[in-house]
Each structure stands twice: as structure tokens, then as C-alpha cells.
Design an enzyme around this catalytic site. Structure first.
Site, mmCIF file in Angstrom:
data_model
loop_
_atom_site.group_PDB
_atom_site.id
_atom_site.type_symbol
_atom_site.label_atom_id
_atom_site.label_comp_id
_atom_site.label_asym_id
_atom_site.label_seq_id
_atom_site.Cartn_x
_atom_site.Cartn_y
_atom_site.Cartn_z
ATOM 1 N N ASP A 16 0.483 -3.709 -4.358
ATOM 2 C CA ASP A 16 -0.233 -3.167 -3.202
ATOM 3 C C ASP A 16 -0.408 -4.291 -2.180
ATOM 4 O O ASP A 16 -1.490 -4.862 -2.033
ATOM 5 C CB ASP A 16 -1.587 -2.615 -3.653
ATOM 6 C CG ASP A 16 -2.265 -1.779 -2.577
ATOM 7 O OD1 ASP A 16 -1.587 -1.380 -1.617
ATOM 8 O OD2 ASP A 16 -3.472 -1.505 -2.703
ATOM 9 N N GLU A 95 3.548 3.661 5.820
ATOM 10 C CA GLU A 95 2.538 4.641 6.226
ATOM 11 C C GLU A 95 2.653 5.076 7.680
ATOM 12 O O GLU A 95 2.819 4.252 8.583
ATOM 13 C CB GLU A 95 1.139 4.070 5.972
ATOM 14 C CG GLU A 95 0.036 5.100 6.142
ATOM 15 C CD GLU A 95 -1.152 4.813 5.255
ATOM 16 O OE1 GLU A 95 -2.168 5.514 5.399
ATOM 17 O OE2 GLU A 95 -1.087 3.894 4.419
ATOM 18 N N LYS A 131 4.089 7.387 3.609
ATOM 19 C CA LYS A 131 2.671 7.534 3.244
ATOM 20 C C LYS A 131 1.939 8.341 4.313
ATOM 21 O O LYS A 131 2.036 8.058 5.511
ATOM 22 C CB LYS A 131 2.005 6.173 3.092
ATOM 23 C CG LYS A 131 2.271 5.508 1.769
ATOM 24 C CD LYS A 131 1.520 4.194 1.633
ATOM 25 C CE LYS A 131 0.081 4.385 1.234
ATOM 26 N NZ LYS A 131 -0.594 3.097 0.960
ATOM 27 N N THR A 155 -1.830 9.570 0.308
ATOM 28 C CA THR A 155 -2.815 8.548 0.008
ATOM 29 C C THR A 155 -4.225 9.002 0.387
ATOM 30 O O THR A 155 -4.417 10.096 0.908
ATOM 31 C CB THR A 155 -2.441 7.234 0.733
ATOM 32 O OG1 THR A 155 -3.295 6.188 0.284
ATOM 33 C CG2 THR A 155 -2.551 7.379 2.239
ATOM 34 N N PHE A 177 -7.642 7.162 -5.204
ATOM 35 C CA PHE A 177 -8.308 5.874 -5.047
ATOM 36 C C PHE A 177 -9.435 5.714 -6.070
ATOM 37 O O PHE A 177 -10.313 6.569 -6.158
ATOM 38 C CB PHE A 177 -8.861 5.731 -3.629
ATOM 39 C CG PHE A 177 -7.836 5.276 -2.628
ATOM 40 C CD1 PHE A 177 -6.510 5.635 -2.741
ATOM 41 C CD2 PHE A 177 -8.207 4.484 -1.552
ATOM 42 C CE1 PHE A 177 -5.558 5.211 -1.814
ATOM 43 C CE2 PHE A 177 -7.270 4.056 -0.615
ATOM 44 C CZ PHE A 177 -5.950 4.417 -0.749
#
Length: 317
Positions: A16, A95, A131, A155, A177
Site C-alpha cells: 500500500d 485511483e 480504484k 475502495t 478498511f
């Protein structure tokens, strides 16, 4: 044997980060980025060439000022993604601008633009995950994009409704998350910061994993946003886990006996339930106060970091 190598036996480890050096060191299968990580990468002197390339590209493309800023930002995102792909065998997640999170149509247009930028430089769309924030609009955008072989990573998953809607829309991968859920419960004094055991973020991913596997959904589950190693170890066996370099380092430095697989396939499989309608999705998500607050906050903060990145680019354009 260290914990990182043990974890890799049960789970696909994903980095990440946008930091190339960390990716080269820890050898993950995939890598994920977001506007905050791209901003960090862009402000590093090691990556100045990517800024210069992006600005030169935008100037060459021309157009209105807003177009040049958008082109530079997209080019920067893709070029960093291409550099990362040199050091991983799997996917790079790139993203879409968080400010497009409530427009299905604009998210689709931006996703196709990013894929085109990758393909213009010889990178197959099969190496890229787009994303998107897990709003209803973006979930439906991902459903449409998959028809053109553009795979997505949804996400900012905080509610069970978000995860379920993604599975029912056959989204390729979701990122529930953990750490941000944990943060919310700590901030509300519902758990202590030194809580020991499976905290609410871990429990959320376990619930999603059990539901997906029991009903034979094919959507990949990738736990994300960790605050400590223990959260990661509780989710060993999850399809994928995306982990920041500081925690990859800790896992690598921790010697361990054989790690126990925590998540696995169920004994009984069930038929999928009736698909959620948009109204049902919105209501069920709305009923989860934590999820509503954290999704909104996540989108806002990613939007702020995108604006900061554009300010850096605008000074050169």
C-alpha cells in the site's frame, strides 16, 4: 521464518504505497496507490522526473488550463503506476479522482482515459485495477467497466451494504478498511486504543469474507488500512491484504513459528440472497453511522490531496 513470509503462504500480500524502494524491498504481488500516496510520491525528490514528464505531456496536449491540469495529473498517476509495475508480477491499482465519486458517467470516462494512457505505453489493461470509492454510482460504474474488461478495485468499504452491493454487481475486488473503522471506535470511546483482540475493523472484514465465500461470490476481498500487525495476522487467509511499508517492515522483522490461517472456506454453501435495490443499499448504508461518516471523510480527504497535487502541477504549467 518471519511473519511476512508466513503470511504470504495464506494471503496475497499487496504493498500500500507509491514508494518504489519499499516495493523493491518487500516484493509484494500487487501494489495499491491513492491520491494521498501519489501526493507523497510526487513530493519526493526521487520522483521529480515523473512531475517533469507529466507537465511536458500536458503542455504538448494543450487545451484549456483545467484540461492541462487534469492531463498532467492523470499522466503522473499512470507513469508512477508503470514504474511500480516493473517490480511486481501482479496488479497496480490506480485511483480515479475522488471528486467524481457521485457520477457514474464521469467515473467511467476517467477510468477509460487512465486505461488508454496505460495502453498507449504498452501496459495491458489486465495489469491495472481502477480504484473507485464504493458509492452506489461507482459500484454501478465498475459493473459497466467490467463489460469492457476494465477491472476495478472498490475502495473505502466501511459498511456491509457496500461490500454486498459490490459482490452483487460482480466487482472484481473490494478494499474493506480495517484501521479507519478501528479509529472511529477509538475516537468515540467505544474501545480503547490498546484494545486486544479482534477489533470492529477486523470483525467487519471477517463478516464480509464469510458472507462472500458462503454464497460463492467471486469478488476478491482485500483488507486494507491497518494500524498494527495484530490486525493483519487476524486476517491471515483473506484473499489479499494491502499493507503499508512500516507494517511490512515490522512483519519481516518479527520471527515466528508457523502462522495460523484465520480465514478459510465454509463447510456449507448457500444460494445468494435477493439482490439489493438502490433504495435498500442507500438505507442499509445510511443505518451504519460509522460507515456514513468514514466514507464521506475518506472521499473528502482524497479530494483534498488531489487538489494539493494539482497545485504542485499548476505551478509548473
Amino acid at each position: 521464518m518471519n511473519q511476512l513470509n508466513e503470511l504470504k503462504k495464506f494471503t496475497v500480500v499487496v504493498a500500500d504505497t507509491g514508494d518504489i524502494q519499499s516495493i523493491r524491498k518487500y516484493k509484494p504481488n500487487d501494489a495499491t496507490t491513492n491520491p494521498s500516496l501519489i501526493l507523497q510520491a510526487a513530493t519526493s525528490s526521487l520522483n521529480q522526473r515523473f512531475i517533469d514528464q507529466a507537465v511536458a505531456y500536458a503542455k504538448k496536449k494543450g487545451g484549456l488550463y483545467e484540461d492541462r491540469i487534469a492531463n498532467a495529473s492523470d499522466k503522473l498517476l499512470v507513469d508512477i503506476g508503470i514504474e511500480i509495475l516493473k517490480y511486481i508480477p501482479g496488479y497496480i491499482s490506480s485511483e480515479v479522482d475522488a471528486r467524481l465519486s457521485f457520477s457514474k458517467e464521469k467515473s467511467i470516462i476517467k477510468a477509460k482515459k487512465l486505461i488508454n494512457l496505460y495502453e498507449e505505453q504498452g501496459i495491458s489493461r489486465n495489469k491495472v485495477l481502477i480504484k473507485l470509492a464504493a458509492t452506489w454510482e461507482c459500484i454501478k460504474a465498475a459493473e459497466e467497466l467490467k463489460k469492457e474488461n476494465i477491472l476495478c478495485n472498490l475502495t473505502l468499504i466501511f459498511s456491509f451494504a457496500q461490500a454486498r452491493a459490490c459482490a452483487e454487481s460482480k466487482v472484481f475486488l473490494i478494499s474493506p478498511f480495517v484501521g479507519r473503522i478501528y479509529d472511529w471506535y477509538v475516537a468515540k470511546n467505544l474501545i480503547s486504543k490498546d484494545f486486544v483482540g479482534k477489533d470492529p475493523g477486523v470483525v467487519s472484514v471477517c463478516k464480509i469474507y464469510d458472507f462472500f465465500k458462503k454464497h460463492n461470490y467471486k469478488t476478491i476481498i482485500m483488507g486494507a488500512s491497518f494500524r498494527n500487525v495484530q490486525q493483519i495476522l487476524y486476517l491471515s487467509g483473506c484473499d489479499r491484504l494491502t499493507i503499508a511499508p512500516v507494517l511490512l517492515k515490522e512483519l519481516e522483522s518479527n520471527n515466528t513459528q508457523k502462522l495460523k490461517k484465520q480465514l478459510g472456506l465454509p463447510d456449507v454453501f448457500l444460494s445468494p440472497p435477493k439482490t439489493l435495490s438502490e433504495e435498500e443499499f442507500r438505507w442499509e448504508h445510511n443505518e451504519d453511522v460509522m460507515a456514513v461518516e468514514k466514507l464521506s471523510e475518506g472521499i473528502r480527504n482524497f479530494g483534498k490531496d488531489q487538489i494539493c497535487l494539482e497545485k504542485i502541477l499548476s505551478k509548473k504549467i
